[in-house]
Enzyme design. Structure first.
Site, PDB file in Angstrom:
ATOM      1  N   LYS A 272     -24.957  -8.082  35.749  1.00 12.45           N
ATOM      2  CA  LYS A 272     -23.631  -7.488  35.932  1.00 12.45           C
ATOM      3  C   LYS A 272     -23.547  -6.048  35.461  1.00 12.45           C
ATOM      4  O   LYS A 272     -22.651  -5.312  35.862  1.00 12.45           O
ATOM      5  CB  LYS A 272     -22.568  -8.322  35.195  1.00 12.45           C
TER       6      LYS A 272
ATOM      7  N   LYS B 125     -16.845 -15.776  43.698  1.00 15.09           N
ATOM      8  CA  LYS B 125     -15.471 -15.489  44.104  1.00 15.09           C
ATOM      9  C   LYS B 125     -15.111 -14.021  43.898  1.00 15.09           C
ATOM     10  O   LYS B 125     -14.137 -13.538  44.426  1.00 15.09           O
ATOM     11  CB  LYS B 125     -14.459 -16.427  43.418  1.00 15.09           C
TER      12      LYS B 125
ATOM     13  N   LYS C  54     -26.028 -15.217  44.252  1.00 16.04           N
ATOM     14  CA  LYS C  54     -25.248 -16.465  44.279  1.00 16.04           C
ATOM     15  C   LYS C  54     -23.883 -16.217  44.936  1.00 16.04           C
ATOM     16  O   LYS C  54     -23.355 -15.102  44.882  1.00 16.04           O
ATOM     17  CB  LYS C  54     -25.102 -17.054  42.877  1.00 16.04           C
TER      18      LYS C  54
END
Ligand code: TYM
Length: 330
Positions: A111, A197, A194
Site C-alpha cells: 500500500k 472494494k 487481489k
C-alpha cells in the site's frame, strides 16, 4: 463451544472477494461455533473516508452480513468503535510490537510502495496491532479470513505470545481459519492483484449489490489471455481466477469445470461465470433490499446495540485483566 471472531472494513460495498473469502464461510460455520462478527470502522479511517458515505457504509455492512445469511439471533454482530476496549488494547499492544515487524507486513509494503514516508499514515502502519487487539480481546479459537490476512493473524499470535510471556497467561492464541477455495479472489482487470472494494476501477471488482447486467458486463470484460482454453494453470491467471470464482459459486470441482468448457470459447465461459455469480447474488440482494427500508432501521440498530453490549461484557473484564497485569490502578 469453540469461539470464532472476524470483521470487515466498511470502506465500501462488499465485494465478491469479501463474500467468497470470508462471509460465505462465516455463514457455513455459524451453527458449529459461538460467532462474533463486527464492522471494523476504526480500521477504515486508515484511508480518508467521506464521513457521510462512511456513516451509511457501516450500517450497510451490517445489512450485508444479514443478507448473506449471518443470523443475528445466533451471532453477535457489532460495530468496532462501540466497544472502546479495542482502541485501548490497541494502545497497550503498541508497546509489545516492534517497528521492524510492522514494516515487514506485505500489505503495508504494497500500500505504501509508491508513497514518500511523509504521506504514509501512522494508522496504516499500526493497523495490524489494532487488528491483534480486536482478536485477543475476545479469546477466539479461530479467525476466519481470506489469504491476505494470514500475515496479520501471524503477528496477532506473536503479540499475544509476547504479552503472555511478560505478564502471564492472559490471551488465548488463536488460529487462522482460511478456507481452501475462494481465499484469494483476484481483480477482474489485473489478475495479479487481489479483488478489492477500494479499487479505483470498478470493472476490477464485483460488488455484492451490482445488477445482473453489470455483473455479466464486468465478467465479459475480464482480462484473460490468448490461449483460448479453459484450463486451471498458473500461466493463465485470469482464467484461473474465473474458474476459482465459478467453482465457489456453483460448488463444482475444477476438473468438472475444465471438462464442461472444453472446446468452448472464453466468451461462453465468461458469460456462464457471470450468470452463476448473478444467480448467487440475487438472493442476497433481495434480502438486502428488504432490510434497507426506513421501517427496518430500528431493527438494524437493535442488532448492533445488543451486539456491542454483549461484546462489551467480555471485552471490559478482559481489558481490566490486562490493566491489572500491567500494574495499572483500577
Ligand atoms: P477487509 O475488510 O479488507 O476484508 C474482509 C475479509 O474479506 C477477505 N477478502 C478477500 N478474500 C478473498 N479474496 C479477496 N479478494 C478478498 N478481499 C478481502 C479478507 O481476507 C477478510 O477476511 N483487517 C481486516 C479487517 C479486520 C479483521 C479484524 C478481520 C480488522 N480486525 C479482526 C479479522 C479479525 C480487513 O481489512 O479485511
Amino acid at each position: 463451544m469453540k469461539k470464532i471472531l472476524s470483521g470487515i472494513q466498511p470502506s465500501g460495498i462488499l465485494t465478491l472477494g469479501n463474500y467468497l473469502g470470508a462471509l460465505k464461510n462465516w455463514v457455513e460455520i455459524q451453527n458449529d461455533y459461538e460467532c462474533t462478527y463486527f464492522v471494523a470502522d476504526l480500521h477504515s479511517i486508515t484511508v480518508t473516508q467521506d464521513p457521510k458515505t462512511l456513516h451509511e457504509n457501516i450500517k450497510k455492512v451490517i445489512m450485508q452480513y444479514i443478507a448473506c445469511g449471518i443470523d443475528p439471533e445466533k451471532n453477535t454482530i457489532f460495530i468496532q468503535s462501540h466497544v472502546h476496549e479495542h482502541a485501548e488494547l490497541g494502545w497497550i499492544l503498541n508497546n509489545s510490537a516492534y517497528m521492524g515487524e510492522l514494516q515487514r507486513m506485505t500489505q503495508f509494503k504494497d500500500k505504501t510502495a509508491k508513497q514518500e514516508n511523509d504521506s504514509v499514515k501512522v494508522g496504516l502502519f499500526d493497523y495490524p496491532v489494532l487488528m491483534a487487539a480486536d482478536i485477543l480481546l475476545y479469546d477466539p479459537d479461530y479467525v476466519p479470513v481470506g489469504e491476505d490476512q494470514r500475515q496479520h493473524l501471524e503477528i496477532t499470535r506473536t503479540l499475544g505470545r509476547r504479552f503472555n510471556s511478560t505478564y502471564g497467561e492472559i490471551f488465548k492464541i488463536p488460529d487462522a481459519y482460511i478456507s481452501k477455495s475462494g481465499a484469494r479472489i483476484m481483480s477482474l482487470q489485473d489478475p495479479s492483484k487481489k479483488m478489492s472494494k477500494s479499487d479505483a476501477n470498478p470493472n476490477g471488482f464485483i460488488s455484492l449489490l451490482d445488477s445482473k447486467d453489470e455483473i455479466i458486463k464486468k465478467f465479459k470484460r475480464a482480462v484473460t489471455d490468448s490461449e483460448n482454453v479453459v484450463k486451471y494453470t498458473e500461466n493463465q491467471p485470469g482464467i484461473k481466477n474465473l474458474i476459482d470464482i465459478y467453482a465457489c459459486v456453483t460448488d463444482k470441482k475444477i476438473e468438472q469445470i475444465e471438462a464442461e468448457f472444453e472446446g468452448a470459447g472464453y466468451g461462453t465461459f465468461k458469460t456462464a461465470v457471470g450468470e452463476a455469480v448473478a444467480d448467487r447474488l440475487e438472493q442476497i440482494q433481495k434480502k438486502y433490499n428488504e432490510l434497507n427500508k426506513p421501517e427496518n432501521e430500528e431493527f438494524i440498530q437493535s442488532i448492533y446495540t445488543k451486539g456491542a453490549e454483549k461484546a462489551g461484557k467480555y471485552a471490559k473484564p478482559k481489558l481490566e485483566q490486562v490493566y491489572t497485569a500491567l500494574g495499572f490502578v483500577l
